[in-house]
Each structure stands twice: as C-alpha cells, then as structure tokens.
Design a protein around this motif. Structure first.
Motif, PDB file in Angstrom:
ATOM      1  N   GLY A  44       0.824  -1.210   0.000  1.00  0.00           N
ATOM      2  CA  GLY A  44       0.000   0.000   0.000  1.00  0.00           C
ATOM      3  C   GLY A  44       0.851   1.250   0.000  1.00  0.00           C
ATOM      4  N   LEU A  45       1.905   1.254   0.800  1.00  0.00           N
ATOM      5  CA  LEU A  45       2.832   2.386   0.802  1.00  0.00           C
ATOM      6  C   LEU A  45       3.522   2.543  -0.546  1.00  0.00           C
ATOM      7  N   SER A  46       3.777   1.430  -1.224  1.00  0.00           N
ATOM      8  CA  SER A  46       4.361   1.500  -2.557  1.00  0.00           C
ATOM      9  C   SER A  46       3.423   2.237  -3.508  1.00  0.00           C
ATOM     10  N   ALA A  47       2.137   1.900  -3.442  1.00  0.00           N
ATOM     11  CA  ALA A  47       1.157   2.569  -4.311  1.00  0.00           C
ATOM     12  C   ALA A  47       1.073   4.054  -3.996  1.00  0.00           C
ATOM     13  N   VAL A  48       1.063   4.396  -2.704  1.00  0.00           N
ATOM     14  CA  VAL A  48       1.017   5.808  -2.300  1.00  0.00           C
ATOM     15  C   VAL A  48       2.246   6.542  -2.823  1.00  0.00           C
ATOM     16  N   SER A  49       3.412   5.945  -2.642  1.00  0.00           N
ATOM     17  CA  SER A  49       4.656   6.596  -3.069  1.00  0.00           C
ATOM     18  C   SER A  49       4.683   6.806  -4.582  1.00  0.00           C
ATOM     19  N   LEU A  50       4.182   5.828  -5.326  1.00  0.00           N
ATOM     20  CA  LEU A  50       4.102   5.993  -6.782  1.00  0.00           C
ATOM     21  C   LEU A  50       3.243   7.195  -7.142  1.00  0.00           C
ATOM     22  N   LEU A  51       2.088   7.299  -6.508  1.00  0.00           N
ATOM     23  CA  LEU A  51       1.173   8.387  -6.812  1.00  0.00           C
ATOM     24  C   LEU A  51       1.733   9.735  -6.370  1.00  0.00           C
ATOM     25  N   LEU A  52       2.620   9.710  -5.384  1.00  0.00           N
ATOM     26  CA  LEU A  52       3.273  10.944  -4.935  1.00  0.00           C
ATOM     27  C   LEU A  52       4.517  11.269  -5.767  1.00  0.00           C
ATOM     28  N   GLY A  53       4.868  10.366  -6.673  1.00  0.00           N
ATOM     29  CA  GLY A  53       5.995  10.631  -7.565  1.00  0.00           C
ATOM     30  C   GLY A  53       7.353  10.201  -7.048  1.00  0.00           C
ATOM     31  N   ASP A  54       7.385   9.409  -5.967  1.00  0.00           N
ATOM     32  CA  ASP A  54       8.657   8.952  -5.413  1.00  0.00           C
ATOM     33  C   ASP A  54       8.876   7.498  -5.817  1.00  0.00           C
ATOM     34  N   PHE A  55       9.436   7.282  -7.005  1.00  0.00           N
ATOM     35  CA  PHE A  55       9.560   5.921  -7.515  1.00  0.00           C
ATOM     36  C   PHE A  55      10.542   5.090  -6.701  1.00  0.00           C
ATOM     37  N   LYS A  56      11.647   5.676  -6.266  1.00  0.00           N
ATOM     38  CA  LYS A  56      12.638   4.917  -5.510  1.00  0.00           C
ATOM     39  C   LYS A  56      12.025   4.348  -4.238  1.00  0.00           C
ATOM     40  N   GLU A  57      11.284   5.169  -3.516  1.00  0.00           N
ATOM     41  CA  GLU A  57      10.639   4.686  -2.297  1.00  0.00           C
ATOM     42  C   GLU A  57       9.574   3.655  -2.634  1.00  0.00           C
TER      43      GLU A  57
END
Length: 206
Positions: A44-57
């Motif tokens: 879930g955090l991966s999906a959030v980070s993607l949507l926030l534009g932080d691909f590395k995280e």
C-alpha cells in the motif's frame, strides 16, 4: 478514542482509494509500527509513493511487501514497478504469478493485458481485456481505461474506425479523460493523412 490496528489499515486503504495520499501514508506507517511484517501495508505504501511521484521509495516498499508474502496484491505491485521501469517481460511473468494465486484478481488481469500490449502480444491482450469488459462492477475511470486500451489494440491491429469508437466510448464514460482525448486527436490526424507519433497511450492501474 483509540483506533484498532485493523481499522488503521482499512482506513489507510480507503484513503488510498480516494487519493487522500498524505493521510493514507500516515495510516500505513502507524499501522506498521505494531505490525512490521504486514506485507499489504508495504505494498500500500508502494502505491502511495508511486502516486506521490517517489519511484525509488515505491520500489523499496514493493520489494518489502513481496518479500514478506508474495500473494496476488504484493505480486501485482511488484509487477507495476517492473512496468514503470519498462521491464515488460518480468512484469508479465509476475502478473501471471499473481493470477495463479487468485485468478479473479482484476488489477492483475488488467495490468497483465497492458504488459502484453507493450510486448506486442496483441491477440493475448485483446482476449484478457474482452473478458474483463464483461464485468460491470468497475468504476467509471476503470471502464474508460479498458475501452482506451481496447482502442489502442484496434489501432495497432489496423482497425482505425473501431479504435476511434472505443476512444470516444472511453471519453463518454469518463469526460475529460485526457489519455483517450489525446488518442482521439492522434487517430483523426492519422486518418486524415497527417504524420503522428504512433505510440498512443496505454494506461496501467495502480
């Protein structure tokens, strides 16, 4: 009042679904304090980070979730990461793995079709999307994405009229759907003899 752990995670996924990304990130993070081995929270955090534009995280979280428990959801998030990196064959393989675990998991089915489009396996992609199209429980944006991607397939298979109809259907379902609108513009220019970039837009689902 005190919110139970399971409620925290449920709230985090609800916030993710409604794109309340900061709230979702906070809720997942709080839940993981007492549940550090919860694979779905990392995904879930991966999906959030993607949507926030932080691909590395996003990539780091996806790997954590998948390592803890490689099920349909964590596998699909890992597949999405491969897709963003343009590693379409590994993405296809991991979506297939997700569907062996749960053949009814629709995000994996939809994204598998997207990867097969990228790999130019057009007939296989068309079969998957036609099967998904029969399901009537999707949100309007997901229905629009399905029609957009079917339109892309028609275009690549040499059926511009059918492609245009599907792009227009996508916009009718979801007005102001920018990707389908751009594809309509490009196909009209193409059929009128103008030079256009043939790489029309295909969209995955997070």
């Amino acid at each position: 009042f005190v919110v139970s752990g399971s409620d925290l995670r449920a709230q985090a996924f609800r916030a993710l679904a409604t794109r309340q990304l900061g709230q979702s990130y906070d809720l997942f993070t709080r839940y993981l304090i007492n549940n550090p081995s919860d694979a779905w929270s990392y995904s879930g955090l991966s999906a959030v980070s993607l949507l926030l534009g932080d691909f590395k995280e996003a990539e780091e979280y996806a790997k954590q979730g998948y390592t803890i428990r490689p099920d349909e959801y964590t596998s699909s998030m890992m597949g999405y990461i491969y897709g963003v990196r343009h590693e379409y064959s590994p993405a296809e393989a991991i979506y297939e793995k997700a569907l062996r675990i749960n053949s009814d998991y629709l995000p994996a089915r939809f994204n598998l079709a997207c990867m097969r489009i990228r790999l130019k396996k057009y007939d296989q992609a068309m079969q998957v999307l036609q099967e998904i199209k029969k399901i009537d429980t999707f949100s309007t944006i997901m229905q629009a994405k399905i029609y957009n991607n079917l339109g892309y397939l028609d275009w690549q298979l040499g059926h511009p009229k059918e492609a245009l109809e599907k792009f227009e259907k996508a916009v009718k379902i979801e007005p102001n759907y920018a990707i389908a609108e751009k594809n309509i513009e490009k196909i009209i220019r193409k059929t009128s003899g103008q030079l256009v970039n043939e790489n029309s837009f295909v969209e995955q689902k997070v």
